[in-house]
Design a protein around this motif. Structure first.
Motif, mmCIF file in Angstrom:
data_model
loop_
_atom_site.group_PDB
_atom_site.id
_atom_site.type_symbol
_atom_site.label_atom_id
_atom_site.label_comp_id
_atom_site.label_asym_id
_atom_site.label_seq_id
_atom_site.Cartn_x
_atom_site.Cartn_y
_atom_site.Cartn_z
ATOM 1 N N GLU A 236 0.826 -1.212 0.000
ATOM 2 C CA GLU A 236 0.000 0.000 0.000
ATOM 3 C C GLU A 236 0.862 1.265 0.000
ATOM 4 N N TRP A 237 1.971 1.247 0.752
ATOM 5 C CA TRP A 237 2.893 2.393 0.731
ATOM 6 C C TRP A 237 3.488 2.566 -0.663
ATOM 7 N N THR A 238 3.894 1.476 -1.266
ATOM 8 C CA THR A 238 4.477 1.537 -2.608
ATOM 9 C C THR A 238 3.476 2.116 -3.595
ATOM 10 N N ASP A 239 2.216 1.698 -3.500
ATOM 11 C CA ASP A 239 1.164 2.215 -4.375
ATOM 12 C C ASP A 239 0.923 3.701 -4.123
ATOM 13 N N LEU A 240 0.827 4.102 -2.855
ATOM 14 C CA LEU A 240 0.624 5.510 -2.514
ATOM 15 C C LEU A 240 1.753 6.362 -3.095
ATOM 16 N N PHE A 241 2.987 5.948 -2.875
ATOM 17 C CA PHE A 241 4.135 6.697 -3.396
ATOM 18 C C PHE A 241 4.077 6.794 -4.923
ATOM 19 N N ALA A 242 3.816 5.679 -5.583
ATOM 20 C CA ALA A 242 3.796 5.669 -7.056
ATOM 21 C C ALA A 242 2.712 6.593 -7.620
ATOM 22 N N ARG A 243 1.559 6.632 -6.969
ATOM 23 C CA ARG A 243 0.481 7.528 -7.427
ATOM 24 C C ARG A 243 0.863 9.000 -7.329
ATOM 25 N N HIS A 244 1.876 9.283 -6.501
ATOM 26 C CA HIS A 244 2.289 10.677 -6.294
ATOM 27 C C HIS A 244 3.723 10.919 -6.757
ATOM 28 N N ASP A 245 4.202 10.081 -7.693
ATOM 29 C CA ASP A 245 5.542 10.248 -8.267
ATOM 30 C C ASP A 245 6.608 10.363 -7.185
ATOM 31 N N GLN A 246 6.587 9.417 -6.260
ATOM 32 C CA GLN A 246 7.590 9.359 -5.201
ATOM 33 C C GLN A 246 8.118 7.927 -5.156
ATOM 34 N N TYR A 247 9.420 7.780 -5.349
ATOM 35 C CA TYR A 247 10.031 6.462 -5.434
ATOM 36 C C TYR A 247 11.186 6.370 -4.451
ATOM 37 N N ARG A 248 11.182 5.304 -3.677
ATOM 38 C CA ARG A 248 12.258 5.102 -2.697
ATOM 39 C C ARG A 248 13.585 4.921 -3.411
ATOM 40 N N ALA A 249 14.613 5.498 -2.826
ATOM 41 C CA ALA A 249 15.959 5.392 -3.421
ATOM 42 C C ALA A 249 16.673 4.171 -2.893
#
Length: 158
Positions: free
Chosen positions: A145-158
């Motif tokens: 769910e965190w990965t999906d939330l981030f992806a929907r807002h153009d935020q990707y873990r480094a």
């Protein structure tokens, strides 16, 4: 964008401070929507970020479609430039182009505040509202769910 008319236009829009929306994160940090993209015709988004002592912040991440800049107003903020964490104080500035790894946090024993500028002015306030809602409701997100939330807002873990 270039203005091509021969005379200036009456097109400025005043936005009083009291009208700015705010979102409170789980850490107690407050995001104040000074000039979201919805009022700048998508040119930029400007947000005040107020962090209590020891509030933490955003881990290393990157964005594909917008740049992000940080201007420290008060206190000490740890800023990650993709290679190292630096202690930034009032007047210090970090610009991160699209794809640049970055992060921020307040690990100090004092409150800190900064301005965050996004260009172009994507609707970052939607992301901040979602984070605030998750904190306010006590919802626990799974890793997916965190990965999906981030992806929907153009935020990707480094």
């Amino acid at each position: 964008m270039t203005y091509i008319a021969d005379s200036g236009a009456v097109s400025a829009e005043y936005h009083p401070s009291a009208a700015a929306e705010q979102a409170v994160m789980g850490s107690g940090s407050t995001a104040r929507f000074v000039a979201p993209g919805s009022v700048t015709q998508g040119r930029f988004g400007l947000y005040e970020w107020h962090m209590p002592a020891g509030a933490g912040g955003a881990d290393a991440h990157f964005h594909r479609t917008f740049s992000e800049s940080f201007y420290v107003m008060t206190g000490t903020v740890q800023l990650f430039d993709g290679a190292r964490w630096v202690s930034a104080s009032a007047g210090d500035f970090l610009h991160v182009p699209e794809g640049g790894v970055h992060g921020f946090r307040n690990d100090s024993g004092a409150a800190a505040s900064m301005l965050i500028l996004f260009a172009p002015g994507i609707t970052r306030e939607t992301y901040f509202r979602e984070l605030a809602d998750i904190a306010a409701t006590g919802r626990q997100l799974s890793e997916a769910e965190w990965t999906d939330l981030f992806a929907r807002h153009d935020q990707y873990r480094a």
